[in-house]
Scaffold this motif. Sequence first.
Motif, mmCIF file in Angstrom:
data_model
loop_
_atom_site.group_PDB
_atom_site.id
_atom_site.type_symbol
_atom_site.label_atom_id
_atom_site.label_comp_id
_atom_site.label_asym_id
_atom_site.label_seq_id
_atom_site.Cartn_x
_atom_site.Cartn_y
_atom_site.Cartn_z
ATOM 1 N N GLY A 29 0.795 -1.212 0.000
ATOM 2 C CA GLY A 29 0.000 0.000 0.000
ATOM 3 C C GLY A 29 0.832 1.268 0.000
ATOM 4 N N VAL A 30 1.952 1.282 0.729
ATOM 5 C CA VAL A 30 2.794 2.475 0.779
ATOM 6 C C VAL A 30 3.365 2.779 -0.599
ATOM 7 C CG1 VAL A 30 4.901 3.467 1.728
ATOM 8 C CG2 VAL A 30 3.345 2.210 3.221
ATOM 9 N N GLU A 31 3.833 1.763 -1.283
ATOM 10 C CA GLU A 31 4.406 1.983 -2.609
ATOM 11 C C GLU A 31 3.334 2.443 -3.600
ATOM 12 O OE1 GLU A 31 6.630 -1.462 -3.737
ATOM 13 O OE2 GLU A 31 8.033 -1.281 -2.057
ATOM 14 N N HIS A 32 2.147 1.879 -3.497
ATOM 15 C CA HIS A 32 1.059 2.330 -4.360
ATOM 16 C C HIS A 32 0.717 3.795 -4.071
ATOM 17 C CE1 HIS A 32 -0.429 -1.019 -6.817
ATOM 18 N NE2 HIS A 32 0.067 -1.801 -5.870
ATOM 19 N N ALA A 33 0.775 4.207 -2.807
ATOM 20 C CA ALA A 33 0.480 5.592 -2.456
ATOM 21 C C ALA A 33 1.509 6.538 -3.070
ATOM 22 C CB ALA A 33 0.443 5.757 -0.936
ATOM 23 N N VAL A 34 2.770 6.131 -3.085
ATOM 24 C CA VAL A 34 3.816 6.969 -3.680
ATOM 25 C C VAL A 34 3.588 7.107 -5.184
ATOM 26 C CG1 VAL A 34 6.278 7.135 -4.176
ATOM 27 C CG2 VAL A 34 5.516 6.449 -1.903
ATOM 28 N N VAL A 35 3.305 6.004 -5.853
ATOM 29 C CA VAL A 35 3.077 6.057 -7.302
ATOM 30 C C VAL A 35 1.852 6.908 -7.617
ATOM 31 C CG1 VAL A 35 2.523 4.684 -9.338
ATOM 32 C CG2 VAL A 35 4.203 3.837 -7.693
ATOM 33 N N ALA A 36 0.789 6.751 -6.822
ATOM 34 C CA ALA A 36 -0.429 7.528 -7.060
ATOM 35 C C ALA A 36 -0.205 9.019 -6.847
ATOM 36 C CB ALA A 36 -1.544 7.035 -6.140
ATOM 37 N N ALA A 37 0.761 9.370 -6.005
ATOM 38 C CA ALA A 37 1.025 10.778 -5.699
ATOM 39 C C ALA A 37 1.759 11.494 -6.824
ATOM 40 C CB ALA A 37 1.831 10.901 -4.406
ATOM 41 N N CYS A 38 2.315 10.752 -7.776
ATOM 42 C CA CYS A 38 3.015 11.406 -8.894
ATOM 43 C C CYS A 38 2.636 10.738 -10.212
ATOM 44 C CB CYS A 38 4.527 11.405 -8.687
ATOM 45 S SG CYS A 38 5.248 9.790 -8.320
ATOM 46 N N PRO A 39 1.396 10.938 -10.671
ATOM 47 C CA PRO A 39 0.993 10.363 -11.953
ATOM 48 C C PRO A 39 1.775 10.942 -13.126
ATOM 49 C CG PRO A 39 -0.645 11.937 -11.171
ATOM 50 C CD PRO A 39 0.323 11.738 -10.054
ATOM 51 N N ARG A 40 2.380 12.095 -12.916
ATOM 52 C CA ARG A 40 3.283 12.709 -13.886
ATOM 53 C C ARG A 40 4.425 13.341 -13.098
ATOM 54 N NH1 ARG A 40 -1.373 15.216 -13.508
ATOM 55 N NH2 ARG A 40 -2.162 14.093 -15.319
ATOM 56 N N SER A 41 5.325 14.007 -13.753
ATOM 57 C CA SER A 41 6.481 14.593 -13.079
ATOM 58 C C SER A 41 6.050 15.484 -11.912
ATOM 59 C CB SER A 41 7.301 15.406 -14.083
ATOM 60 O OG SER A 41 8.377 16.058 -13.444
ATOM 61 N N LYS A 42 6.676 15.273 -10.754
ATOM 62 C CA LYS A 42 6.313 16.039 -9.562
ATOM 63 C C LYS A 42 7.529 16.171 -8.660
ATOM 64 C CE LYS A 42 2.334 16.422 -6.491
ATOM 65 N NZ LYS A 42 1.077 15.760 -6.080
ATOM 66 N N ARG A 43 7.598 17.289 -7.962
ATOM 67 C CA ARG A 43 8.721 17.517 -7.056
ATOM 68 C C ARG A 43 8.701 16.486 -5.937
ATOM 69 N NH1 ARG A 43 11.231 22.470 -7.260
ATOM 70 N NH2 ARG A 43 11.583 22.451 -5.019
ATOM 71 N N VAL A 44 9.868 15.960 -5.609
ATOM 72 C CA VAL A 44 9.926 14.854 -4.661
ATOM 73 C C VAL A 44 9.454 15.274 -3.275
ATOM 74 C CG1 VAL A 44 12.365 15.266 -4.078
ATOM 75 C CG2 VAL A 44 11.383 12.988 -3.772
ATOM 76 N N GLU A 45 9.701 16.520 -2.865
ATOM 77 C CA GLU A 45 9.255 16.941 -1.533
ATOM 78 C C GLU A 45 7.736 16.992 -1.443
ATOM 79 O OE1 GLU A 45 10.789 20.884 -3.426
ATOM 80 O OE2 GLU A 45 11.261 18.735 -3.477
ATOM 81 N N GLU A 46 7.072 17.303 -2.553
ATOM 82 C CA GLU A 46 5.615 17.315 -2.559
ATOM 83 C C GLU A 46 5.064 15.896 -2.402
ATOM 84 O OE1 GLU A 46 4.042 19.362 -5.919
ATOM 85 O OE2 GLU A 46 5.348 21.091 -5.680
ATOM 86 N N VAL A 47 5.722 14.944 -3.033
ATOM 87 C CA VAL A 47 5.305 13.542 -2.892
ATOM 88 C C VAL A 47 5.514 13.068 -1.459
ATOM 89 C CG1 VAL A 47 5.749 11.167 -3.650
ATOM 90 C CG2 VAL A 47 5.778 13.043 -5.314
ATOM 91 N N ILE A 48 6.644 13.408 -0.870
ATOM 92 C CA ILE A 48 6.929 13.001 0.509
ATOM 93 C C ILE A 48 5.895 13.582 1.463
ATOM 94 C CG2 ILE A 48 8.574 13.260 2.410
ATOM 95 C CD1 ILE A 48 10.824 13.070 0.347
ATOM 96 N N ASP A 49 5.560 14.852 1.280
ATOM 97 C CA ASP A 49 4.572 15.485 2.159
ATOM 98 C C ASP A 49 3.194 14.848 1.990
ATOM 99 O OD1 ASP A 49 6.459 17.179 3.163
ATOM 100 O OD2 ASP A 49 5.917 18.889 1.899
ATOM 101 N N ALA A 50 2.795 14.595 0.746
ATOM 102 C CA ALA A 50 1.459 14.054 0.495
ATOM 103 C C ALA A 50 1.320 12.637 1.040
ATOM 104 C CB ALA A 50 1.167 14.072 -1.006
#
Length: 238
Positions: A107-128
């Motif tokens: 589930g954690v890995e799926h959440a990370v992938v879902a948080a960046c469906p396209r290019s996204k800043r890594v800090e935004e993904v970490i926060d989300a």
Amino acid sequence: MRPPAARAATSDEALNSAGSGAGGSCRGTMTATGCAGSRGGSGMTRSWGRRRAEDLGGALDRYAYAFLAGGRRRVVESAVVALTEQGVLSLRANRLRPTGEVRSTHGVEHAVVAACPRSKRVEEVIDAVGRSQQLDDLARQLVCLGLLSGRRQRTTRSGRRLLAAAVSEGSLPGYILEGPGVLATGPVRCGLLSATSIPDGLGRTLRRMGKALDDDHSSLMDGAPSGGVGCGGSSGGD
């Protein structure tokens, strides 16, 4: 009592089975501070719970250990590393990009992938992802096992013993226990180490300010070669 094992499981089911075995089902009996009834009871019950949590160390997966070692941020950082190693994501210039098919069931890995469906800043993904339901569920399970405190989500004495056992056994990747600083020099290490979490309100304000500055800069650059069609040019008229 046998010494705690530190084998890393590979999916959410391992942690769920650990939660269901620790003195009854944790699901459905959770409170804000862990399993219902964990604050009361006799000393014998509490000591049994601590022993049981240690015995179940072998059922914890790598992301449970990451939470105990470095909190929510460490969990997300570890998932980013794992996904880049799998070829699912790439991290270049501090931006995460999807590059492959998701094969993981975690589930954690799926959440990370879902948080960046396209290019996204890594800090935004970490926060989300750090505020996601998957991380909340993981925290509650660790609280229920007595490995994490309920209020501040700090690792308990039992949790620290499990981490020590994992370190001595050497069964987990170094970045799980020590963070991205132990990674080989490269874009993944650089991107994760340079990512800085900022509060939501401040983050939105800074992004708006940055966009405004970028727009102003673009306007100035566009106007520079035009020979000064500026503020004074419209002052005349009929």
